[in-house]
Design an enzyme around this catalytic site. Structure first.
Site, PDB file in Angstrom:
ATOM      1  N   LYS A   1       3.861  11.967 -14.187  1.00 41.40           N
ATOM      2  CA  LYS A   1       5.261  11.571 -14.311  1.00 41.40           C
ATOM      3  C   LYS A   1       6.068  12.027 -13.101  1.00 41.40           C
ATOM      4  O   LYS A   1       5.833  13.119 -12.547  1.00 41.40           O
ATOM      5  CB  LYS A   1       5.869  12.190 -15.577  1.00 41.40           C
ATOM      6  CG  LYS A   1       5.116  11.829 -16.840  1.00 41.40           C
ATOM      7  CD  LYS A   1       4.990  10.332 -17.043  1.00 41.40           C
ATOM      8  CE  LYS A   1       4.159  10.004 -18.257  1.00 41.40           C
ATOM      9  NZ  LYS A   1       3.853   8.566 -18.372  1.00 41.40           N
TER      10      LYS A   1
ATOM     11  N   HIS B   1      -0.503   0.194 -22.173  1.00 41.54           N
ATOM     12  CA  HIS B   1       0.039   1.523 -22.472  1.00 41.54           C
ATOM     13  C   HIS B   1      -0.432   1.965 -23.865  1.00 41.54           C
ATOM     14  O   HIS B   1      -0.740   1.126 -24.707  1.00 41.54           O
ATOM     15  CB  HIS B   1       1.571   1.422 -22.469  1.00 41.54           C
ATOM     16  CG  HIS B   1       2.291   2.632 -22.978  1.00 41.54           C
ATOM     17  ND1 HIS B   1       2.734   2.727 -24.284  1.00 41.54           N
ATOM     18  CD2 HIS B   1       2.640   3.780 -22.369  1.00 41.54           C
ATOM     19  CE1 HIS B   1       3.333   3.889 -24.441  1.00 41.54           C
ATOM     20  NE2 HIS B   1       3.302   4.555 -23.295  1.00 41.54           N
TER      21      HIS B   1
END
Ligand code: MG
Length: 386
Positions: A181, A319
């Site tokens: 991230k 995802h």
């Protein structure tokens, strides 16, 4: 052939391997769908959950979508050969009376029940989900799917060293590619975590970054120009999901691969992304979540719409990071699938005896999704059906 009861729990779920680290109170829904079909002397139960990253959908499931399934007559639910529940027909029943548009998060509620319907149908057929779904679509499932390890969330302390440790553990498990991230810290700090990660990974083309929809146009362009020289695997969720202006500005400026679609939930939105997001069909990556997109019926519609517009099927890397997405990638012949080996317990990651070999993994070969082979998830599901 009927659905006799649907049980639902909202449960906490964490982005971190250590659930004590704050995760914003994130929850998910787990459901058990009890049928009147008996296999091996026991009623078949399908299990599903709401995938990762959006909150539990208990209200919508209990008040709107589960009652429509429970009211269904045998003839409304049964497959064309009369031998199974047909999740595509069940989906149509769930969506009866729903207007188009305004997806909100009803798509997540429907996708949660849809996962349980597919688990039940595959168990009734006595097949792993990837095989059942591939049969329905006239395809052969891929025996081993390309996978990457998702994770790399910010740690509140010792962030770069703990990130490096997490990536080392991923590589030891056999993953060759990973995603971390960025976007919640100033660019200079994100570049420090990126460089710590790159010291561990075999090369920059093995590492993707995910900005979690954080940037406005200026921040997105400045992040894109800072990231470009690294030659990363991909740059995901650059801006707000419907900010096609920023998405297309970044696509015009960033030479590497972009990934988008995780927070878009319908074929209409997918078409808009393709029309206005500036994405490049032979290069970029599509990360729509097969649960969040109204389940498989909605996800298949997105694949059809984008394939018809020139996207290769291998652009899709769904995802989710769980077993359901792995079956879907195998059945549909997608590019690959995310796996969350450490975060989002108990649903993230492979089954307990699942192995990653040279960056590939096979879905469980038992009937259904295979939750029974993932002890921590199975313990939670069986709380619903003691
Ligand atoms: Mg993402």
């Amino acid at each position: 052939m009927r659905i006799v009861e649907i049980r639902e729990h909202s449960i906490p779920i964490s982005r971190h391997a250590d659930p004590a680290l704050p995760s914003g109170g994130l929850t998910t829904s787990a459901v058990a769908l009890l049928t009147d079909v008996v296999r091996d002397g026991r009623p078949v139960v399908g299990y599903g959950f709401a995938s990762m990253g959006r909150y539990a959908q208990g209200g919508l499931i209990r008040e709107r979508f589960a009652p429509r399934l429970l009211r269904a007559r045998d003839a409304d639910l049964v497959s064309p050969d009369g031998r199974n529940i047909d999740p595509f027909r069940a989906w149509t029943l769930m969506m009866a009376g729903e207007k188009r548009g305004g997806h909100g998060e009803r798509c997540v509620a429907v996708g949660t029940l849809d996962m349980a319907l597919w688990d039940a149908a595959a168990k009734i057929a006595g097949l792993p989900l990837a095989r059942l779904l591939a049969d329905r679509l006239g395809r052969q499932p891929e025996p081993a799917v390309r996978v990457y390890a998702g994770g790399g969330y910010y740690y509140p302390r010792d962030d770069t060293s703990r990130l490096a440790e997490e990536l080392q553990r991923m590589l030891r498990l056999g993953y060759t590619h990973a995603k971390i991230k960025i976007g919640s810290a100033p660019v200079a700090q994100d570049l420090r975590r990126l460089e710590a990660a790159l010291k561990v990974m075999p090369g920059p083309e093995h590492l993707a970054v995910d900005a979690m929809n954080a940037y406005g146009v200026e921040a997105a362009l400045s992040a894109a120009s800072a990231l470009a020289p690294y030659g990363l695997w991909w740059f995901e969720d650059v801006c707000a999901p419907l900010d096609f202006q920023t998405q297309s500005a970044v696509a015009a400026a960033y030479p590497g691969r972009l990934a988008a679609g995780e927070a878009l939930f319908s074929a209409d939105e997918a078409r808009l992304l393709d029309l206005y997001g500036g994405l490049r069909r032979q290069r970029d990556v599509l990360v729509f979540d097969p649960v969040h997109c109204y389940g498989l019926t909605g996800f298949l519609e997105i694949v059809d719409v984008l394939e018809a517009r020139g996207w290769p099927r291998t652009s899709f890397w769904p995802h989710g990071g769980h077993l359901f997405a792995l079956h879907v990638a195998s059945a549909l012949g997608l590019g690959g699938a995310e796996v969350n080996p450490f975060c989002f317990a108990p649903f993230g990651g492979l089954h307990d005896d699942g192995r990653v070999q040279q960056g590939r993994a096979a879905p469980p070969d038992t009937p259904g999704i295979g939750w029974e082979r993932k002890a921590n998830a199975w313990a939670l599901f069986t709380d619903l059906t003691p």
